[in-house]
Scaffold this motif. Structure first.
Motif, short mmCIF file in Angstrom:
data_model
loop_
_atom_site.label_atom_id
_atom_site.label_comp_id
_atom_site.label_asym_id
_atom_site.label_seq_id
_atom_site.Cartn_x
_atom_site.Cartn_y
_atom_site.Cartn_z
N ASP A 1 42.76 40.78 41.56
CA ASP A 1 43.68 40.76 40.34
C ASP A 1 43.20 41.84 39.51
O ASP A 1 42.10 41.84 39.30
CB ASP A 1 43.47 39.22 39.86
CG ASP A 1 44.17 39.07 38.36
OD1 ASP A 1 45.42 39.27 38.47
OD2 ASP A 1 43.21 39.10 37.42
N ARG A 2 44.03 42.31 38.64
CA ARG A 2 43.67 43.43 37.94
C ARG A 2 42.94 43.08 36.59
O ARG A 2 41.96 43.54 36.34
CB ARG A 2 45.18 44.13 37.56
CG ARG A 2 44.67 45.32 36.47
CD ARG A 2 45.96 46.03 35.93
NE ARG A 2 45.67 46.98 35.17
CZ ARG A 2 45.13 48.25 35.16
NH1 ARG A 2 45.22 48.60 36.50
NH2 ARG A 2 45.04 49.22 34.42
N THR B 1 33.90 35.94 42.12
CA THR B 1 35.05 35.91 43.04
C THR B 1 35.37 37.21 43.53
O THR B 1 35.99 37.58 44.73
CB THR B 1 36.30 35.18 42.60
OG1 THR B 1 36.54 35.59 41.24
CG2 THR B 1 36.10 33.63 42.29
N VAL B 2 35.44 38.21 42.37
CA VAL B 2 35.69 39.73 42.77
C VAL B 2 34.63 40.28 43.82
O VAL B 2 35.05 41.02 44.68
CB VAL B 2 35.97 40.49 41.59
CG1 VAL B 2 36.06 42.03 41.63
CG2 VAL B 2 37.08 39.91 40.66
N THR C 1 43.14 33.02 33.23
CA THR C 1 44.26 33.51 33.95
C THR C 1 43.71 34.28 35.16
O THR C 1 44.27 34.32 36.27
CB THR C 1 45.14 34.39 32.87
OG1 THR C 1 45.97 33.53 31.97
CG2 THR C 1 46.23 34.99 33.81
N ALA C 2 42.94 35.35 34.72
CA ALA C 2 42.32 36.18 35.84
C ALA C 2 41.55 35.26 36.71
O ALA C 2 41.52 35.75 38.06
CB ALA C 2 41.31 37.25 34.96
N LEU C 3 40.69 34.42 36.51
CA LEU C 3 40.10 33.45 37.30
C LEU C 3 41.21 32.93 38.34
O LEU C 3 40.84 32.69 39.59
CB LEU C 3 39.23 32.46 36.73
CG LEU C 3 38.37 31.68 37.63
CD1 LEU C 3 37.51 32.51 38.70
CD2 LEU C 3 37.33 30.82 36.77
N ALA D 1 41.38 33.40 42.28
CA ALA D 1 41.46 32.26 43.11
C ALA D 1 42.39 32.19 44.32
O ALA D 1 42.40 31.94 45.29
CB ALA D 1 41.12 31.01 42.46
N GLU D 2 43.71 32.68 43.54
CA GLU D 2 45.05 32.36 44.38
C GLU D 2 45.04 33.62 45.47
O GLU D 2 45.37 33.51 46.74
CB GLU D 2 46.18 32.51 43.56
CG GLU D 2 47.59 32.75 44.39
CD GLU D 2 47.66 31.41 45.27
OE1 GLU D 2 48.52 31.31 45.95
OE2 GLU D 2 46.91 30.32 44.84
#
Length: 293
Positions: free
Chosen positions: A199-200, A181-182, A32-34, A38-39
């Motif tokens: 994203d948190r 990605t972060v 979910t985080a990835l 990505a979004e």
């Protein structure tokens, strides 16, 4: 990931130090985080490519050496594509590489990793085209990765994927993609001069992995590193704190910790602008940073 500052020498283990217990990550939350991160990046690239003067902004510099924004965006696309490509590959026999082991391995291979990443970015002709083509290429890479993530719950338990450092559990490999990605999302925000909040859940996983990597590379209990609200670890050989206020405490924010741990920010710079606090005679961690190449 492009090389950070020169990698420090990992201090030898001494008597009385303990190897930190490996942290586990919930696979569903990581997926979910990835997907969410990505979004965030897909939207950022879309706004870059459809906003004012996109050609000039794609040609702008980044803090990653010779990389322009275009190369950074291309690298992000290859990160997304790697998830889809490696999901069907067999990592082979051997002990799976741990997450902190993966972080440590990047320190010695940073120049080679950067060279391969730049070659891949240059080879991806779809990222050398118009801003509209770059936008479409990133969107397509994200969509392919999202399909892979949707299929992931059906993969065989213990599925291994190959990496340049050896096989990893696919679930752990996804944690490394969250980190990439972060970190590179922060690079993109710095290059564009815009806010790009991650994203948190992705930020939390990245913060914890890099904190755990420090604890693994410098095991001990002499210093407590606090990164509220996501992580607290003890590190550095020496007298272990057991109760009350620790004598050596370092505290900073998740964003600053990630920049310190990856060589985007120096210890001295962060101290100078009060981005971190360090109390106690053993609290200077500068010789242990960055933890990742």
């Amino acid at each position: 990931m492009p090389p950070a500052a020169s990698a420090p020498r990992t201090p030898p283990k001494t008597a009385g130090t303990r190897t930190p217990r490996a942290r586990s990550y919930d696979p569903a939350r990581i997926r979910t985080a990835l997907a969410a991160q990505a979004e965030v990046l897909r939207v950022a690239v879309h706004e870059l490519c459809t906003g004012p003067d996109p050609e000039a902004r794609l040609a702008g510099p980044t803090r990653l050496g010779d990389w322009r924004v275009r190369e950074l965006v291309a690298h992000l696309g290859t990160v997304f594509d790697a998830v889809s490509r490696k999901a069907g590959l067999d990592g082979g026999p051997g002990e799976p590489l741990s997450l902190t082991g993966w972080v440590a391995a990047t320190r010695t291979e940073a120049p080679a990793i950067a060279a391969v990443a730049q070659e891949q970015a240059a080879a991806e002709q779809r990222y050398g085209g118009t801003p509209a083509e770059v936008d479409a290429a990133v969107a397509a890479s994200v969509e392919r990765m999202l399909k892979t993530l949707a299929d992931a719950p059906g993969f065989a338990p213990g599925l291994r994927t190959p990496t340049r450092f050896g096989p990893m559990l696919f679930t752990d490999y996804l944690v490394t993609r969250v980190l990439e990605t972060v970190v590179h999302g922060d690079d993109l925000a710095a290059a564009l001069g815009t806010g790009l909040p991650p994203d948190r859940q992705a930020l939390a996983a990245t913060t914890r992995l890099l904190a755990d990597a420090l604890a693994a590379q410098a095991p001990g209990g002499a210093v407590e590193l606090r990164i509220p609200p996501f992580a607290v670890v003890q590190c550095v050989a020496g007298p272990r704190h057991t109760r009350g206020t620790p004598p050596n405490v370092v505290e900073t924010s998740p964003a600053v910790w990630i920049r310190l741990a990856t060589g985007r920010r120096s210890w001295a710079e962060a101290l100078d602008v009060a981005e971190l606090t360090a109390s106690g005679e053993r609290s200077d961690l500068s010789r242990l940073l960055p933890v990742m190449g």
